[in-house]
Design a protein around this motif. Sequence first.
Motif, mmCIF file in Angstrom:
data_model
loop_
_atom_site.group_PDB
_atom_site.id
_atom_site.type_symbol
_atom_site.label_atom_id
_atom_site.label_comp_id
_atom_site.label_asym_id
_atom_site.label_seq_id
_atom_site.Cartn_x
_atom_site.Cartn_y
_atom_site.Cartn_z
ATOM 1 N N ASN A 53 2.282 1.765 -3.417
ATOM 2 C CA ASN A 53 1.282 2.327 -4.331
ATOM 3 C C ASN A 53 1.093 3.823 -4.101
ATOM 4 O O ASN A 53 0.785 4.566 -5.041
ATOM 5 N N GLU A 54 1.286 4.235 -2.841
ATOM 6 C CA GLU A 54 1.158 5.660 -2.515
ATOM 7 C C GLU A 54 2.479 6.412 -2.683
ATOM 8 O O GLU A 54 2.591 7.575 -2.319
ATOM 9 N N ARG A 55 3.483 5.708 -3.208
ATOM 10 C CA ARG A 55 4.825 6.270 -3.420
ATOM 11 C C ARG A 55 5.463 6.761 -2.111
ATOM 12 O O ARG A 55 6.251 7.693 -2.098
ATOM 13 N N LYS A 56 5.112 6.054 -1.018
ATOM 14 C CA LYS A 56 5.711 6.395 0.274
ATOM 15 C C LYS A 56 6.768 5.366 0.688
ATOM 16 O O LYS A 56 7.365 5.499 1.760
ATOM 17 N N ALA A 61 0.836 -1.210 0.000
ATOM 18 C CA ALA A 61 0.000 0.000 0.000
ATOM 19 C C ALA A 61 0.865 1.252 0.000
ATOM 20 O O ALA A 61 0.564 2.241 -0.701
ATOM 21 N N LEU A 62 1.946 1.244 0.776
ATOM 22 C CA LEU A 62 2.847 2.405 0.801
ATOM 23 C C LEU A 62 3.552 2.583 -0.535
ATOM 24 O O LEU A 62 3.782 3.722 -0.972
#
Length: 476
Positions: free
Chosen positions: A216-219, A213-214
């Motif tokens: 995908n959020e570019r985090k 998920a991170l």
Amino acid sequence: MRSLMTCPLTAWAVFNRSRHCYGIVISISALVAVLPASAAAQFDLGHEPKRTAAIALVAERLSLRTLIDLALANNPELAAGAFERDAAAARAQGAEAARLPRVTVEGGYTAYGDDARLVAAHANGELGAFGSQILNADVVLRVPLYTGGRLVAELNAAQLLEAASSQRLSRSKSDLIFNVSSLYYAQLAQIRLIGALVASRDVLASQLQRVQALVNERKAAKVDALRTEVKLADVRQRLLREQNGLDILRRTLLNLLGEDTGERQIVLVDALQKPALDARPLAVLTQLALAQRADIQAAQTELDAQNARIAAARAGNAPTLNLLAAAGGRKLYGISQQPVGSDSQDTTYRIGLSFDMPLFDGGRTAARVAEESAKLAALQARFDKLRLQVRLEIETAYTALTSALERLASTEQLAALAAENLHIEQEKYALSRGTLFDVLDAQSALTEAQATHIRALADANTAAAQLSWASAENLL
């Protein structure tokens, strides 16, 4: 009877006696040596829900005591030992029967070149019947009156060997109990380890979802997800390996129960507990084992039996005296002379003593005495070796139990510290103050710490069982 027993989990098992009773578990020791060990209840493998549900329908909930009872009732090797004991008892009965009177029916047919008289003359000039063939039949009683102690010595030896056979059977039962116990503890440990791996797999799977998920959020970097997938794949393959190891342990246990298919499903109802260290000194345990172990008693009994065999062999030079009594009849055929008033058949009775004194037998008696004396020396040497082996087994088991309990205390603390460290690293990563690598490393460290603690717990229980087995005490 030779039996089967060694511990599949610990290095000190190689010191166990090299009797064939240990062969079953040794055959899997190479695999189990790389499998971490400990105890617990049942677990959810997570990958095979259909198979797990099917097993639940047929699985039996069995305690260690129930499994031991099944093994004692159905183990083929133990059954063979019982038959060997029965054979020894039958030999003792045969030796006892040799001292009792013997009654036989004896008969014969004799053809003579010259006519023979049926009944010996009782006075000069007495007439009698003559013929060329005589048929006789007698009931004969033989009673051994004196044999130089040979029959008594043979009976003593047979009875002692019967007792030794019973003692060896008792020791074989102890071997089997220890074998079942060690496999039971190994399975409990394996189940608990698999449970730890399942928990680690689930944590890594959740971690992978969060990292993905991170990403995908570019985090987070994609490499973080790859690292997590690698760790997850490693845990999954290790889980499969441990499941295979558990299946081997289960099938080996079923083999001891006399099962020929290995498909029976068993749910273990006990849990591994920390055993207590025997407070008695090592010297006391050693003396207890030397005094109580059935194999020591059997070896001593066999020495006594061999001494009796030597006495029986020496009796070959002694005279023998037997009572002989017979009653029967004789029938004359091919009659050539039969005066009036004489009969062609006669009833006879006789009683007497027979004496046999060996003067020269070509050295056969001396050779037999030498043979039995050499066997006695061999038995004495093996008895001395067995006593040394018992001491080694006691010392090895005592040291293993002490070491395992010390490891248990330290590994318990290590596992707690590893769990706390993982929690800290997860919080740091959630606050972006740590790296995923640190989290994965902490997770691996926790898994290894749990596995080490489980191994120590299993080793402690197996060492406690080994000490009870070596000192001839109740394993339950």
